[in-house]
Design a protein around this motif. Structure first.
Motif, mmCIF file in Angstrom:
data_model
loop_
_atom_site.group_PDB
_atom_site.id
_atom_site.type_symbol
_atom_site.label_atom_id
_atom_site.label_comp_id
_atom_site.label_asym_id
_atom_site.label_seq_id
_atom_site.Cartn_x
_atom_site.Cartn_y
_atom_site.Cartn_z
ATOM 1 N N VAL A 130 -39.546 -15.895 -1.970
ATOM 2 C CA VAL A 130 -38.319 -15.964 -1.866
ATOM 3 C C VAL A 130 -37.581 -15.180 -1.766
ATOM 4 O O VAL A 130 -36.310 -14.542 -1.410
ATOM 5 C CB VAL A 130 -37.715 -17.462 -2.546
ATOM 6 C CG1 VAL A 130 -36.404 -17.522 -1.717
ATOM 7 C CG2 VAL A 130 -39.048 -18.707 -2.216
ATOM 8 N N SER A 131 -37.478 -14.312 -2.814
ATOM 9 C CA SER A 131 -36.228 -13.174 -3.682
ATOM 10 C C SER A 131 -36.335 -12.246 -3.232
ATOM 11 O O SER A 131 -35.183 -10.637 -2.888
ATOM 12 C CB SER A 131 -36.867 -12.961 -4.916
ATOM 13 O OG SER A 131 -37.800 -12.201 -5.111
ATOM 14 N N ASP A 184 -38.782 -9.631 -17.546
ATOM 15 C CA ASP A 184 -39.716 -10.735 -17.133
ATOM 16 C C ASP A 184 -40.445 -10.653 -18.394
ATOM 17 O O ASP A 184 -40.749 -11.369 -18.486
ATOM 18 C CB ASP A 184 -39.744 -10.826 -15.956
ATOM 19 C CG ASP A 184 -39.188 -10.888 -14.670
ATOM 20 O OD1 ASP A 184 -37.638 -11.136 -14.935
ATOM 21 O OD2 ASP A 184 -39.775 -11.104 -13.550
ATOM 22 N N ASN A 185 -41.340 -9.242 -18.260
ATOM 23 C CA ASN A 185 -42.949 -9.431 -19.445
ATOM 24 C C ASN A 185 -42.613 -9.495 -20.170
ATOM 25 O O ASN A 185 -43.091 -9.612 -21.021
ATOM 26 C CB ASN A 185 -43.459 -7.950 -18.320
ATOM 27 C CG ASN A 185 -43.845 -7.924 -17.095
ATOM 28 O OD1 ASN A 185 -44.325 -9.017 -16.285
ATOM 29 N ND2 ASN A 185 -44.505 -6.964 -16.673
ATOM 30 N N LEU A 209 -28.695 -7.379 -16.817
ATOM 31 C CA LEU A 209 -27.887 -8.225 -17.897
ATOM 32 C C LEU A 209 -28.436 -10.252 -17.046
ATOM 33 O O LEU A 209 -28.233 -11.012 -18.000
ATOM 34 C CB LEU A 209 -26.612 -7.565 -17.709
ATOM 35 C CG LEU A 209 -26.545 -7.325 -18.522
ATOM 36 C CD1 LEU A 209 -24.699 -5.882 -18.742
ATOM 37 C CD2 LEU A 209 -26.770 -6.802 -19.214
ATOM 38 N N ILE A 210 -27.465 -10.459 -16.364
ATOM 39 C CA ILE A 210 -28.085 -11.562 -15.240
ATOM 40 C C ILE A 210 -28.978 -12.206 -15.291
ATOM 41 O O ILE A 210 -29.634 -13.126 -16.253
ATOM 42 C CB ILE A 210 -27.569 -12.504 -13.657
ATOM 43 C CG1 ILE A 210 -25.920 -11.478 -13.333
ATOM 44 C CG2 ILE A 210 -27.411 -13.349 -13.591
ATOM 45 C CD1 ILE A 210 -25.630 -11.660 -13.068
ATOM 46 N N ASN A 211 -30.012 -11.236 -15.295
ATOM 47 C CA ASN A 211 -31.732 -11.531 -15.230
ATOM 48 C C ASN A 211 -32.437 -11.932 -16.017
ATOM 49 O O ASN A 211 -32.949 -12.892 -16.897
ATOM 50 C CB ASN A 211 -33.028 -10.277 -14.575
ATOM 51 C CG ASN A 211 -33.921 -10.507 -14.442
ATOM 52 O OD1 ASN A 211 -34.525 -11.677 -13.767
ATOM 53 N ND2 ASN A 211 -35.158 -9.792 -15.057
ATOM 54 N N THR A 225 -34.900 -13.993 -11.770
ATOM 55 C CA THR A 225 -35.553 -12.898 -10.332
ATOM 56 C C THR A 225 -35.072 -12.770 -9.227
ATOM 57 O O THR A 225 -33.741 -12.665 -9.216
ATOM 58 C CB THR A 225 -36.632 -12.405 -10.810
ATOM 59 O OG1 THR A 225 -36.908 -12.098 -12.024
ATOM 60 C CG2 THR A 225 -36.642 -11.129 -9.625
ATOM 61 N N LEU A 226 -35.061 -14.509 -9.453
ATOM 62 C CA LEU A 226 -33.981 -14.518 -7.499
ATOM 63 C C LEU A 226 -32.805 -14.682 -8.011
ATOM 64 O O LEU A 226 -32.332 -14.488 -7.184
ATOM 65 C CB LEU A 226 -34.643 -15.791 -6.981
ATOM 66 C CG LEU A 226 -34.496 -17.133 -6.032
ATOM 67 C CD1 LEU A 226 -34.485 -15.951 -4.448
ATOM 68 C CD2 LEU A 226 -35.008 -18.671 -5.873
#
Length: 452
Positions: free
Chosen positions: A141-142, A37-38, A174-176, A202-203
């Motif tokens: 939520v995640s 993410d970062n 990989l999906i993220n 991320t969720l």
């Protein structure tokens, strides 16, 4: 004696390494989601969104760490029951772990959302406060799929099938990464969501992790002996209470350390936006090596607990020594990399802000210095968890981080005007004290524990 012990220790070392590596990769995959993410946010959106994403990830991880730190006790209990050939107890522990994960996700998710709506209390700039709040609400939520995944994987880890969680976590990583790029910038039918696209990625990846883990457990033949229909009628409430009683102190131990680093983020944020972005870069790197050390810690807990189940004090000692040796070796390599390639590592995150690069490069050097203390203390905690010793270690971490590290960080940063470096010196002091006290506690318990 030395000729017999040396092969035994080598065998223990290899066995611990074989168990640790898949757990390390799985643990690394979880923390690398925040790093991913970062990386995407820093490269695509700039320093201010990077600071906001780092702040939200830090506090979200803080909320989740009680559950993430509590649930691994299930793997230790499963390992002990497996060494005693007790599939019915393993079944009850698995079901109880899922119940505890559901309960913790509701409580911690609610606290996470409450914290997000009160981000203004932390004195950050208005823009960072707004961005971090919305980011953290999605991460709240995640927490449900994350903790369900963590609970379910304990069955695999405790039965020594850690490659299952490793494979699923790497796929989710990989999906993220894919959805970070797609949802931040927009592609095809997907709109450009900016910073919130990273949180949604991320969720999605955590939801995949939970679903894939449960699907594998219930379909794989290797788990059928532990999931027989007649076992499902066995009550698991007592086991859920046992997991809470042994796990929550371990979760609080994890919380005290993570909270220290999260509050250190707040202190650095008071110093300025450049310091905050630099701190996030350095702490991301330290988090990667720390989570890898927690994989060795988890292996230590599993192997120590199995030795306890067999009634072998020598086995407990060898399992602990092998874990300490692996952690010290790995963290020494990490320290060398941080100390010699600090500038190159920072440039992976950000390239167009010389002020942030300069500060982050110095902080990565500090991160290299405290690698050994961090690795030793987390392995000592894993060994103590394998011995079901959870209350005194919680008090040790509370003292080390909240009585020593945090106050010292503030004093060095502001009255002594050491800026962000002062915060990291305080963190180093707390980690070192924890490493000394927890290691002493482990070897003292090995000597005196009743294995009857």
């Amino acid at each position: 004696m030395s000729h017999t012990r040396r092969p035994l220790l080598l065998t223990e070392l290899i066995d611990t390494l074989r168990l640790s590596v898949p757990i390390i990769i799985a643990q690394l995959g979880v923390v690398l989601m925040g790093v991913t993410d970062n990386l995407f946010v820093g490269r695509l959106l700039g320093a201010v969104p990077l600071g906001a994403a780092g702040l939200a990830n830090s506090f979200s991880f803080l909320m989740s760490c009680v559950g993430v730190g509590a649930l691994p006790v299930v793997a230790a209990l499963v390992s002990k029951a497996n060494s005693q050939n007790d599939p019915a107890t393993i079944n009850r522990l698995f079901r109880a772990g899922l119940r505890v994960a559901l309960l913790l996700s509701i409580v911690l998710g609610a606290l996470s959302a409450l914290l997000a709506y009160n981000f203004s209390l932390f004195g950050q700039t208005p823009q960072i406060t707004l961005l971090a709040r919305d980011f953290m609400l999605i991460l709240s939520v995640s927490l449900l799929p994350l903790l369900v995944f963590v609970a379910a994987r304990q069955l695999c880890d405790g039965l020594r099938y850690p490659r299952v969680a490793m494979t699923i976590t790497l796929s989710a990583l990989l999906i993220n990464a894919l959805f970070n790029y797609i949802l931040i910038k927009g592609a095809g039918p997907f709109p450009a969501l900016g910073l919130m696209g990273s949180a949604c990625a991320t969720l999605l990846s955590r939801t995949f992790m939970a679903g894939a883990m449960l699907a594998y457990i219930y379909r794989a033949p290797r788990f059928k002996a532990f999931l027989r229909t007649e076992f499902n009628s066995l009550p698991s409430a007592q086991d859920a209470w046992l997991i809470m009683r042994l796990g929550v102190p371990g979760g609080l131990t994890f919380f005290f350390e993570v909270a220290t680093f999260s509050l250190a983020v707040v202190i650095v944020g008071w110093l300025g936006e450049a310091q905050l972005a630099a701190h996030q870069i350095a702490i991301n790197m330290a988090s990667v090596t720390y989570m890898m050390a927690t994989g060795i810690s988890s292996a230590a807990a599993i192997r120590v607990s199995a030795a306890v189940g067999r009634g072998s004090r020598e086995g407990v000692w060898r399992a602990g020594m092998a874990a300490f040796a692996l952690s010290v070796g790995f963290m020494s390599i990490a320290a060398l990399i941080f100390l010699t390639a600090n500038n190159w590592l920072v440039l992976l995150y950000i390239r167009d802000n010389p002020a942030v690069i300069a500060i982050a490069s110095s902080l990565v050097i500090m991160a290299g210095i405290f690698q050994l203390s961090d690795g030793v203390q987390v392995v000592a905690l894993g060994g103590l968890r394998g011995l079901s010793d959870v209350n005194v270690p919680t008090l040790i971490t509370l003292f080390s981080y909240w009585v020593v590290a945090l106050p010292l960080s503030y004093v060095l940063a502001f009255p002594f005007k050491m800026d962000a470096i002062g915060v990291w010196v305080g963190l180093l002091a707390g980690l070192s004290i924890a490493a000394i006290l927890l290691t002493w506690r482990f070897f003292r318990r090995v000597k005196h524990i009743n294995l009857a």
